[in-house]
Design a protein around this motif. Sequence first.
Motif, PDB file in Angstrom:
ATOM      1  N   THR A  34      26.626 -20.773  14.117  1.00 58.08           N
ATOM      2  CA  THR A  34      28.049 -20.493  14.217  1.00 58.08           C
ATOM      3  C   THR A  34      28.354 -19.178  13.502  1.00 58.08           C
ATOM      4  N   LEU A  35      28.913 -18.235  14.238  1.00 56.35           N
ATOM      5  CA  LEU A  35      29.314 -16.947  13.683  1.00 56.35           C
ATOM      6  C   LEU A  35      30.826 -16.828  13.758  1.00 56.35           C
ATOM      7  N   VAL A  36      31.418 -16.215  12.742  1.00 61.37           N
ATOM      8  CA  VAL A  36      32.869 -16.016  12.727  1.00 61.37           C
ATOM      9  C   VAL A  36      33.169 -14.565  12.366  1.00 61.37           C
ATOM     10  N   PRO A  37      34.235 -14.006  12.933  1.00 60.36           N
ATOM     11  CA  PRO A  37      34.616 -12.641  12.567  1.00 60.36           C
ATOM     12  C   PRO A  37      35.393 -12.643  11.247  1.00 60.36           C
ATOM     13  N   VAL A  38      35.085 -11.694  10.387  1.00 58.13           N
ATOM     14  CA  VAL A  38      35.817 -11.499   9.133  1.00 58.13           C
ATOM     15  C   VAL A  38      36.102 -10.011   8.980  1.00 58.13           C
ATOM     16  N   ALA A  39      37.030  -9.689   8.099  1.00 61.11           N
ATOM     17  CA  ALA A  39      37.373  -8.293   7.846  1.00 61.11           C
ATOM     18  C   ALA A  39      36.177  -7.565   7.241  1.00 61.11           C
ATOM     19  N   ALA A  76      16.595 -17.683   5.799  1.00 67.27           N
ATOM     20  CA  ALA A  76      17.882 -17.624   6.510  1.00 67.27           C
ATOM     21  C   ALA A  76      18.125 -16.268   7.154  1.00 67.27           C
ATOM     22  N   GLU A  77      17.863 -15.196   6.427  1.00 66.75           N
ATOM     23  CA  GLU A  77      18.093 -13.859   6.987  1.00 66.75           C
ATOM     24  C   GLU A  77      17.240 -13.634   8.229  1.00 66.75           C
ATOM     25  N   GLY A  78      15.986 -14.004   8.172  1.00 64.61           N
ATOM     26  CA  GLY A  78      15.096 -13.849   9.323  1.00 64.61           C
ATOM     27  C   GLY A  78      15.508 -14.733  10.476  1.00 64.61           C
ATOM     28  N   ALA A  79      15.998 -15.944  10.168  1.00 66.86           N
ATOM     29  CA  ALA A  79      16.428 -16.863  11.217  1.00 66.86           C
ATOM     30  C   ALA A  79      17.639 -16.327  11.966  1.00 66.86           C
ATOM     31  N   LEU A  80      18.436 -15.511  11.300  1.00 66.89           N
ATOM     32  CA  LEU A  80      19.653 -14.968  11.919  1.00 66.89           C
ATOM     33  C   LEU A  80      19.431 -13.603  12.564  1.00 66.89           C
ATOM     34  N   GLU A  81      18.222 -13.073  12.436  1.00 64.44           N
ATOM     35  CA  GLU A  81      17.910 -11.769  13.028  1.00 64.44           C
ATOM     36  C   GLU A  81      18.204 -11.790  14.529  1.00 64.44           C
ATOM     37  N   GLY A  82      18.910 -10.788  14.997  1.00 68.38           N
ATOM     38  CA  GLY A  82      19.245 -10.698  16.408  1.00 68.38           C
ATOM     39  C   GLY A  82      20.506 -11.458  16.793  1.00 68.38           C
ATOM     40  N   SER A  83      21.117 -12.160  15.844  1.00 64.35           N
ATOM     41  CA  SER A  83      22.311 -12.959  16.148  1.00 64.35           C
ATOM     42  C   SER A  83      23.588 -12.130  16.144  1.00 64.35           C
ATOM     43  N   GLY A  84      23.544 -10.981  15.492  1.00 63.72           N
ATOM     44  CA  GLY A  84      24.748 -10.173  15.331  1.00 63.72           C
ATOM     45  C   GLY A  84      25.422 -10.398  13.993  1.00 63.72           C
ATOM     46  N   ALA A  85      24.949 -11.364  13.216  1.00 67.70           N
ATOM     47  CA  ALA A  85      25.535 -11.636  11.900  1.00 67.70           C
ATOM     48  C   ALA A  85      25.187 -10.499  10.944  1.00 67.70           C
ATOM     49  N   ARG A  86      26.196 -10.011  10.229  1.00 71.29           N
ATOM     50  CA  ARG A  86      25.997  -8.944   9.254  1.00 71.29           C
ATOM     51  C   ARG A  86      25.881  -9.488   7.837  1.00 71.29           C
ATOM     52  N   ALA A  87      26.243 -10.769   7.652  1.00 75.15           N
ATOM     53  CA  ALA A  87      26.208 -11.377   6.325  1.00 75.15           C
ATOM     54  C   ALA A  87      26.186 -12.888   6.485  1.00 75.15           C
TER      55      ALA A  87
END
Length: 99
Positions: A34-39, A76-87
Amino acid sequence: MPESNPEYLVLPTLSEVRQSSDGSSPDGSTVEATLVPVAAPDGGEQLVALAFTSVSLLVEAMGEEQPWVVVPAREAEGALEGSGARALLVDPRLAVGSE
């Protein structure tokens, strides 16, 4: 208050995920976190992944029906690679008055 150095993180997912007995996804499987947009600092928006330090905190914030998967915190960081998550946003809470 988030645990300072959790061994595992619980990531909410967009759909049910096959899990092993410890709650982790099988090696090589794909999970839609689950990704969410933040400022963003530049005034725009950036996508962040949600993560919780326990299943009970995930349920408190997102409800009992929310699918999830357990990931070792160090991966966690590696698992999210390519997802578009910046943090990674750990143990987020609803803002007062948002319910």
